[in-house]
Design an enzyme around this catalytic site. Structure first.
Site, mmCIF file in Angstrom:
data_model
loop_
_atom_site.group_PDB
_atom_site.id
_atom_site.type_symbol
_atom_site.label_atom_id
_atom_site.label_comp_id
_atom_site.label_asym_id
_atom_site.label_seq_id
_atom_site.Cartn_x
_atom_site.Cartn_y
_atom_site.Cartn_z
ATOM 1 C CG ASP A 177 -4.540 12.747 -35.155
ATOM 2 O OD1 ASP A 177 -4.912 11.687 -34.650
ATOM 3 O OD2 ASP A 177 -3.357 13.090 -35.195
ATOM 4 N N GLY B 67 -11.399 13.987 -36.657
ATOM 5 C CA GLY B 67 -12.685 13.558 -36.098
ATOM 6 C C GLY B 67 -12.593 13.170 -34.637
ATOM 7 C CG ASN C 223 2.330 11.866 -30.130
ATOM 8 O OD1 ASN C 223 1.119 11.653 -30.128
ATOM 9 N ND2 ASN C 223 3.107 11.465 -31.108
ATOM 10 C CE1 TYR C 224 4.426 12.418 -35.185
ATOM 11 C CE2 TYR C 224 3.505 13.912 -36.805
ATOM 12 C CZ TYR C 224 4.376 12.892 -36.474
ATOM 13 O OH TYR C 224 5.196 12.367 -37.438
ATOM 14 C CE1 TYR D 86 -0.005 15.150 -38.251
ATOM 15 C CE2 TYR D 86 -1.144 15.447 -36.160
ATOM 16 C CZ TYR D 86 -0.581 14.609 -37.113
ATOM 17 O OH TYR D 86 -0.585 13.261 -36.918
ATOM 18 C CG HIS E 46 3.383 6.507 -37.578
ATOM 19 N ND1 HIS E 46 4.605 6.409 -36.948
ATOM 20 C CD2 HIS E 46 3.217 7.826 -37.832
ATOM 21 C CE1 HIS E 46 5.140 7.600 -36.818
ATOM 22 N NE2 HIS E 46 4.318 8.489 -37.356
ATOM 23 C CG HIS F 148 1.239 11.226 -40.091
ATOM 24 N ND1 HIS F 148 0.873 11.619 -38.818
ATOM 25 C CD2 HIS F 148 2.482 10.723 -39.976
ATOM 26 C CE1 HIS F 148 1.862 11.363 -37.979
ATOM 27 N NE2 HIS F 148 2.855 10.816 -38.661
ATOM 28 C CG ASP G 87 -17.530 23.193 -50.626
ATOM 29 O OD1 ASP G 87 -17.337 21.977 -50.607
ATOM 30 O OD2 ASP G 87 -18.388 23.771 -49.939
ATOM 31 C CG HIS H 219 6.968 9.161 -39.456
ATOM 32 N ND1 HIS H 219 6.612 10.034 -38.463
ATOM 33 C CD2 HIS H 219 8.335 9.153 -39.452
ATOM 34 C CE1 HIS H 219 7.694 10.514 -37.890
ATOM 35 N NE2 HIS H 219 8.754 9.991 -38.466
HETATM 36 CU CU LIG Z 1 4.673 10.400 -37.928
#
Ligand SMILES: [Cu+2]
Length: 681
Positions: free
Chosen positions: A331, A333, A414-415, A417, A468, A470, A477, A633
């Site tokens: 997600d 990149g 859909n998600y 974060y 799935h 994540h 750094d 998940h």
């Molecule tokens: Cu999920």
């Protein structure tokens, strides 16, 4: 011109973005600019203009050395911008580095042909338009489902990744001379009656693949026999809830208000992008790919982090039924968290006394746009920080924990974060990710029983939500009390060889001195942590190097690393997530992206596995810590239609950084607003 007060780490302003876009347009070779247009595009009928596409325009951040050369950064230096463009009619991409003030082109390089820069928000919308305009998609929707008007068709744009080994074949590698395909696969859904209907309750068994360069659908996968589209409505939109009969008297009784009040305002100071709060100082950055970036994080003027951000995420889906073998996403990149960032809403997303930072990005025409309220900053009461009661006298001392929170929210198709950095008064930094939003559902595969999918969970009749992961990767750094840092692994082990009563256990320290040795995984049976210390700065009490420890998040069960098999293409591309820790020497800007710079359709084995192959010395110096972590998940019915948050993250906690409790000087708390509501006092 750039403002004279611009700090070297300040993102590009709207004006600067426009100027850099103009430089690229003016410098772009005529021979390519006048190249022939693509043919047979689904969008030609729509009259869409053929144009060079700006993939991103962003600040090219300086190195540590360049940054330190300008002292405290208040002096104006030549900032540089980076511009990526795509030429759809040749399939080429070019990266420009341009001096922001002089507008001199410092460098131009052509991206290796076939490598695809990320999918922008404009690309996502374009993929949907192409799909909905495609004659074959229209014909199949009519033939299979009797649907002619595609107004309510929803096409979720998903990146396409390598198809080998072990993945569903999809040929994008064109012969020499042909225009490389730039692919987006579109999972289809239906909306029952209007745009507020939750489409994820109505998945469609049809998977078109769009080539953005050609402007057309190049592949459609479906099952031999069409599954009926599940039509039971399951909604979360407030208007739909009100009107749905299955939730009569929708709202439960409202509770009494709970307000966060700071009568004298917030305790932080903000100067541009510089933040001061309690003993903390830091600089807020933001870009199209990582979203929020933290620079120059210090406590009591002692450096802790030079730079911190979330740099990748691997999301594999565990369904072996075609075409879902192709379902996975990187997600960060693939889409860019900055591009996916939401504008936050006061009193809803953020409660209390809020300071917002806006973010300025560029669209595919090279025009600037602003995401208002992209980053939220506020303070939270976080319970007690410390307490002791001398039981003999009854005297109690307690201090409350107040923390500074910097956060942003990204909607990746859909998600959602939700990313939170917490700064505590005791020097601890926590990074928490909350996962919410909608499950990416699918029609149950023809290979599956209708009511019991093997590789997913039925969340509504006929609606499968696949298992799935994540897997995130944070890039730190580190600069613990300066640039000279070293890393070690600490395990808590029993030592039954000492003494006869076998009561001995304690930390066993293993210095991590080379890159291959520093590829590590969590071990909760040993309470494993990793310590970052500064050998040149000794703690006056312990006489040992000052240090911070990296603690994997302890909320919820311990989570595994990437679970896809060793030969799976996702594993080979997302190898960063097969370990929880990697350590590399600082190498900016060459080593930024743990799964490679170009993840969409990109090569396997890029990024961390490639860099660390040489097993470079990391025994001390300017180091970068890469921490991979995440959640498995297994969807629950309770996650539908919208998912209550799941948590993951990690802590950076001082361990021998201070000579004692750094919050011993906190004044005793008093709250004039707290009241006793008990009737029995
Ligand atoms: Cu999920």
């Amino acid at each position: 011109m750039s403002p004279v007060t611009a700090h070297m780490l300040d993102e590009l302003s709207s004006e600067e973005i426009s100027q850099l876009a103009k430089v690229v347009r003016d410098n772009f070779p005529n021979s390519i600019r006048t190249g022939k247009a693509v043919t047979n595009s689904s969008l030609e009928e729509e009259g869409e203009e053929k144009m060079m596409l700006f993939n991103y325009i962003t600040l090219a951040e300086p190195t540590r050395k360049e940054l330190s050369a300008c002292g405290d950064g208040d002096v104006v230096h030549e900032r540089r911008g980076e511009v990526m463009i795509i030429v759809p009619w040749t399939g080429e991409a070019y990266k420009y580095v341009i001096a922001v003030k002089s507008l001199e082109v410092v460098k131009v390089e052509q991206v290796k042909k076939g490598q695809q820069p990320l999918i922008t928000p404009d690309d996502c919308l374009k993929a949907e338009r192409i799909c909905k305009n495609d004659q074959k998609v229209k014909a199949m929707m009519k033939e299979r489902y009797g649907i002619e008007d595609l107004t309510m068709l929803v096409c979720d744009p998903w990146s396409v990744h390598v198809t080998e080994p072990g993945m569903e074949p999809l040929d994008w590698r064109k012969d020499d001379g042909e225009i490389p395909a730039r692919l987006v696969q579109t999972f289809l859904y239906w909306r029952d009656d209007d745009l507020d209907d939750n489409q994820y309750a109505h998945p469609i068994d049809l998977l078109p693949v769009v080539d953005l360069n050609a402007g057309k659908v190049v592949d459609i996968t479906c099952q031999d026999v069409a599954r009926e589209i599940p039509m039971k409505s399951v909604n979360y939109h407030r208007e739909k809830l009100k009107s749905n009969s299955y939730l009569a008297n929708v709202w439960r009784a409202a509770m009494k208000p709970l307000e966060i009040v700071q009568p004298e305002g917030a305790a932080f100071e903000v100067d541009g992008r510089l933040v001061k709060w309690d003993k903390w100082t830091l600089r807020v950055g933001f870009n199209y790919r990582e979203g929020l970036v933290l620079h120059d994080v210090k406590y009591d003027n002692r450096p802790i982090l030079h730079r911190a951000s979330l740099v990748e995420m691997a999301v594999p889906y565990a369904d072996p039924n075609p075409p879902y073998t192709r379902k996975c996403a990187f997600d960060v990149g693939d889409y860019g968290l900055g591009y996916c960032t939401d504008s936050l809403e006061l009193g809803c997303d953020c409660l209390g006394n809020i300071h917002y930072f806006d973010a300025t990005l560029a669209n595919s025409k090279g025009e600037p746009y602003v995401i208002k309220k992209a980053v939220c900053m506020h303070e939270e009461d976080h319970g007690l920080l410390w307490k002791h009661v001398e039981y003999r006298t009854g005297h109690s001392e307690a201090r409350r924990s107040r923390r500074l929170v910097l956060s942003f929210i990204a909607t990746v198709v859909n998600y959602e974060y939700l990313f939170y950095y917490y700064f505590q008064q005791d020097g601890t930094i926590e990074f928490e990710i909350k996962l919410t939003g909608e499950l990416s559902t699918n029609a149950i595969s023809a290979f599956e029983s209708n009511d019991d999918p093997t590789h997913g969970v039925l969340v509504a009749p006929g609606v499968n939500s696949q298992i799935h992961q994540h897997m995130f990767c944070a890039r730190l750094d580190v600069a613990i009390d300066g640039n000279e840092n070293a890393v070690s692994e600490i395990d808590i082990c029993s030592d039954i060889s000492t003494g006869s009563c076998q009561n001995v256990f304690g930390p066993v320290t293993t210095p991590l001195v080379t890159e291959l040795q520093a590829r590590r995984v969590c071990d909760s049976t040993k309470a494993r942590v990793w310590k970052i210390s500064n050998p040149s700065s000794l703690n006056p009490v312990t006489k040992k190097p000052v240090s911070y420890k990296l603690i994997p998040f302890t909320r919820g069960p311990a989570m595994p690393t990437l679970l896809t098999g060793p030969e799976c293409a996702v594993t080979k591309k997302g190898e960063f997530a097969t370990k929880n820790l990697w350590v590399t020497p600082y190498n900016w800007p060459n080593e930024r992206w743990p799964a490679g710079e170009f993840t969409v359709q990109g090569a396997l084995g890029e990024g961390l596995p490639k860099w660390t192959k040489d097993d470079r010395d990391i025994s001390s110096g300017e180091l970068v810590i890469w921490h991979a972590f995440g959640v498995v998940h297994i969807p629950r019915p309770e996650d539908f239609p919208v998912m209550p948050v799941e948590h993951t993250g990690f802590s950076l906690k001082p361990d021998g950084f201070f000579t004692g409790n750094p919050t011993i000087d906190l004044p005793p708390p008093k709250s004039g607003k707290s009241t006793c509501c008990s009737t029995k006092l």
